[in-house]
Design a protein around this motif. Structure first.
Motif, PDB file in Angstrom:
ATOM      1  N   ALA A 262       0.821  -1.215   0.000  1.00 31.97           N
ATOM      2  CA  ALA A 262       0.000   0.000   0.000  1.00 31.97           C
ATOM      3  C   ALA A 262       0.852   1.261   0.000  1.00 31.97           C
ATOM      4  N   VAL A 263       1.957   1.257   0.749  1.00 30.72           N
ATOM      5  CA  VAL A 263       2.768   2.473   0.865  1.00 30.72           C
ATOM      6  C   VAL A 263       3.829   2.561  -0.222  1.00 30.72           C
TER       7      VAL A 263
ATOM      8  N   PHE B 222      -8.631  -1.478   0.390  1.00 27.44           N
ATOM      9  CA  PHE B 222      -8.859  -0.415   1.379  1.00 27.44           C
ATOM     10  C   PHE B 222      -7.545   0.254   1.769  1.00 27.44           C
ATOM     11  N   PHE B 223      -6.526  -0.539   2.080  1.00 23.76           N
ATOM     12  CA  PHE B 223      -5.246   0.039   2.497  1.00 23.76           C
ATOM     13  C   PHE B 223      -4.575   0.788   1.351  1.00 23.76           C
ATOM     14  N   ALA B 224      -4.582   0.209   0.145  1.00 19.47           N
ATOM     15  CA  ALA B 224      -3.943   0.859  -0.990  1.00 19.47           C
ATOM     16  C   ALA B 224      -4.628   2.179  -1.323  1.00 19.47           C
ATOM     17  N   SER B 225      -5.963   2.172  -1.316  1.00 19.30           N
ATOM     18  CA  SER B 225      -6.709   3.391  -1.614  1.00 19.30           C
ATOM     19  C   SER B 225      -6.512   4.437  -0.527  1.00 19.30           C
ATOM     20  N   SER B 226      -6.466   3.993   0.729  1.00 20.86           N
ATOM     21  CA  SER B 226      -6.285   4.918   1.847  1.00 20.86           C
ATOM     22  C   SER B 226      -4.902   5.567   1.794  1.00 20.86           C
ATOM     23  N   ALA B 227      -3.880   4.776   1.486  1.00 17.56           N
ATOM     24  CA  ALA B 227      -2.527   5.318   1.377  1.00 17.56           C
ATOM     25  C   ALA B 227      -2.444   6.319   0.232  1.00 17.56           C
ATOM     26  N   ALA B 228      -3.016   5.962  -0.918  1.00 24.68           N
ATOM     27  CA  ALA B 228      -2.983   6.857  -2.066  1.00 24.68           C
ATOM     28  C   ALA B 228      -3.724   8.158  -1.768  1.00 24.68           C
ATOM     29  N   PHE B 229      -4.863   8.058  -1.109  1.00 22.03           N
ATOM     30  CA  PHE B 229      -5.633   9.251  -0.759  1.00 22.03           C
ATOM     31  C   PHE B 229      -4.848  10.144   0.190  1.00 22.03           C
ATOM     32  N   ALA B 230      -4.284   9.572   1.258  1.00 22.12           N
ATOM     33  CA  ALA B 230      -3.552  10.369   2.242  1.00 22.12           C
ATOM     34  C   ALA B 230      -2.347  11.049   1.617  1.00 22.12           C
ATOM     35  N   LEU B 231      -1.643  10.348   0.730  1.00 25.96           N
ATOM     36  CA  LEU B 231      -0.480  10.936   0.085  1.00 25.96           C
ATOM     37  C   LEU B 231      -0.875  12.020  -0.915  1.00 25.96           C
ATOM     38  N   ALA B 232      -2.027  11.867  -1.561  1.00 31.75           N
ATOM     39  CA  ALA B 232      -2.507  12.900  -2.476  1.00 31.75           C
ATOM     40  C   ALA B 232      -2.878  14.166  -1.707  1.00 31.75           C
ATOM     41  N   VAL B 233      -3.508  14.007  -0.542  1.00 35.37           N
ATOM     42  CA  VAL B 233      -3.832  15.174   0.286  1.00 35.37           C
ATOM     43  C   VAL B 233      -2.545  15.855   0.741  1.00 35.37           C
TER      44      VAL B 233
ATOM     45  N   GLU C 230       0.224  15.908  -0.868  1.00 37.72           N
ATOM     46  CA  GLU C 230       0.721  16.608  -2.061  1.00 37.72           C
ATOM     47  C   GLU C 230       0.045  17.967  -2.225  1.00 37.72           C
ATOM     48  N   VAL C 231      -1.263  18.007  -2.032  1.00 39.36           N
ATOM     49  CA  VAL C 231      -1.989  19.278  -2.138  1.00 39.36           C
ATOM     50  C   VAL C 231      -1.485  20.267  -1.090  1.00 39.36           C
ATOM     51  N   HIS C 232      -1.087  19.758   0.065  1.00 42.10           N
ATOM     52  CA  HIS C 232      -0.560  20.615   1.131  1.00 42.10           C
ATOM     53  C   HIS C 232       0.924  20.942   0.929  1.00 42.10           C
ATOM     54  N   GLY C 233       1.504  20.474  -0.163  1.00 39.28           N
ATOM     55  CA  GLY C 233       2.882  20.818  -0.464  1.00 39.28           C
ATOM     56  C   GLY C 233       3.913  19.896   0.127  1.00 39.28           C
ATOM     57  N   ILE C 234       3.556  18.615   0.382  1.00 39.81           N
ATOM     58  CA  ILE C 234       4.491  17.664   0.989  1.00 39.81           C
ATOM     59  C   ILE C 234       4.580  16.415   0.123  1.00 39.81           C
ATOM     60  N   GLU C 235       5.806  16.052  -0.256  1.00 37.79           N
ATOM     61  CA  GLU C 235       6.049  14.785  -0.948  1.00 37.79           C
ATOM     62  C   GLU C 235       6.971  13.938  -0.078  1.00 37.79           C
ATOM     63  N   VAL C 236       6.511  12.774   0.290  1.00 33.82           N
ATOM     64  CA  VAL C 236       7.303  11.887   1.145  1.00 33.82           C
ATOM     65  C   VAL C 236       7.385  10.516   0.492  1.00 33.82           C
ATOM     66  N   VAL C 237       8.584   9.949   0.439  1.00 33.09           N
ATOM     67  CA  VAL C 237       8.772   8.635  -0.171  1.00 33.09           C
ATOM     68  C   VAL C 237       9.175   7.584   0.850  1.00 33.09           C
ATOM     69  N   ASP C 238       9.619   7.991   2.028  1.00 31.58           N
ATOM     70  CA  ASP C 238      10.055   7.040   3.040  1.00 31.58           C
ATOM     71  C   ASP C 238       8.902   6.123   3.448  1.00 31.58           C
ATOM     72  N   ALA C 239       9.126   4.812   3.362  1.00 36.44           N
ATOM     73  CA  ALA C 239       8.067   3.840   3.616  1.00 36.44           C
ATOM     74  C   ALA C 239       7.554   3.911   5.051  1.00 36.44           C
ATOM     75  N   GLU C 240       8.446   4.140   6.024  1.00 33.49           N
ATOM     76  CA  GLU C 240       8.014   4.147   7.415  1.00 33.49           C
ATOM     77  C   GLU C 240       7.173   5.376   7.742  1.00 33.49           C
ATOM     78  N   ARG C 241       7.486   6.516   7.152  1.00 34.52           N
ATOM     79  CA  ARG C 241       6.634   7.704   7.354  1.00 34.52           C
ATOM     80  C   ARG C 241       5.266   7.496   6.711  1.00 34.52           C
ATOM     81  N   ARG C 242       5.273   6.925   5.521  1.00 34.19           N
ATOM     82  CA  ARG C 242       4.001   6.625   4.854  1.00 34.19           C
ATOM     83  C   ARG C 242       3.186   5.617   5.670  1.00 34.19           C
ATOM     84  N   ARG C 243       3.853   4.610   6.195  1.00 34.75           N
ATOM     85  CA  ARG C 243       3.172   3.572   6.975  1.00 34.75           C
ATOM     86  C   ARG C 243       2.525   4.174   8.216  1.00 34.75           C
ATOM     87  N   ALA C 244       3.246   5.066   8.907  1.00 35.18           N
ATOM     88  CA  ALA C 244       2.693   5.702  10.099  1.00 35.18           C
ATOM     89  C   ALA C 244       1.497   6.573   9.746  1.00 35.18           C
TER      90      ALA C 244
END
Length: 278
Positions: free
Chosen positions: A36-37, A107-118, A120-134
């Protein structure tokens, strides 16, 4: 299974490719979360850019609402589809249970994609798996997940999601991930098991439960995304890329991302899965 954590017991830790300690829950859950992440950052960027092209008058706040509706629609449709499949005599309950397992991954894949897209809109791009997982686990857990992050980030003036992604040292992040994994195993899995059984009830009732259950899970994640990042910016921000430091006790480094390349037509919707970046 020696490596499998049980609810109420400490989540075992292991090391990632860099030697950093990471939290681990159960093999199956780990595999789902890891996938997912793993969605490539350029795929997140392209999706947000495609929504901006299709909605040229929308500002950041309007685009977040569009993402929220899209996410809720995907989860509702996925949950309902499982219930419909179980109601068809040729498919049956057994196949419905198998479909529900893949639905959890959706559910997890869609939730991760949604959270990361939000993000992005706020001006943050993160690739670290552990930050994404948290971010994913805290969003799925709702208020309990947010409280865990806020407790670890005591004194920060940022919203909890911004602190988690842009300011929290890796050593603190590892502790947060262990606590979130423990909470998830104790509480959230029970909720998912209940939804799975509800989806496979015969005579079509499962379709109603599945659709409603999917939308309910979406509301939890959407609500947490709003508290995670606060109000969307008034104007489109410069996107900052989060770069992990060499020292675990140091906060990440924020770098300006290069201007995006010109892309062709939008790719198929990635919510619920992803393709490797070409």
């Amino acid at each position: 299974m020696a490596n499998e954590a049980l609810p109420g017991l400490p989540v075992p830790a292991s090391a990632d490719a860099t030697g950093r300690e990471v939290a681990r829950a159960t093999p199956v859950l780990d595999a789902i979360l890891d996938r997912a992440v793993a969605i490539p950052a350029p795929a997140i960027r392209r999706h947000v850019e495609s929504l901006r092209r299709r909605n040229p008058e929308a500002g950041p706040a309007q685009l977040v609402r569009i993402l929220e509706k899209e996410y809720a629609t995907v989860l509702g449709a996925a949950g309902g589809a499982v219930g419909v499949a179980a109601a068809v005599p040729a498919v049956g309950t057994g196949a419905g249970l198998v479909l529900s397992s893949s639905d959890v991954a959706t559910f997890f894949a869609s939730s991760a994609a949604f959270a990361l897209a939000v993000a992005e809109v706020h001006g943050i791009e993160v690739v670290d798996a552990e930050r994404r997982r948290a971010l994913l686990l805290a969003s799925v857990l709702g208020a309990k997940g947010a409280a865990t992050v806020q407790k670890a980030a005591a004194g920060s003036g940022l919203a909890w999601g911004q602190t988690l992604l842009t300011a929290m040292p890796a050593s603190t992040l590892a502790q947060v991930n262990r606590a979130l994994a423990n909470k998830f195993l104790r509480t959230q899995l029970t909720k998912h098991v209940g939804l799975t059984l509800g989806r496979v009830v015969p005579f079509g009732i499962g379709a109603v439960v599945g659709f409603a259950g999917g939308r309910a899970l979406a509301r939890t994640v959407v609500g947490q995304s709003r508290t995670a990042f606060g109000e969307p910016p008034a104007d489109w921000p410069v996107v900052l890329r989060v770069v992990e430091p060499a020292a675990d006790d140091a906060p990440p480094v924020l770098e300006h991302r290069s201007p995006p390349r010109k892309h062709g037509p939008a790719r198929p919707r990635w919510l619920g899965g992803h393709r490797e970046d070409r």
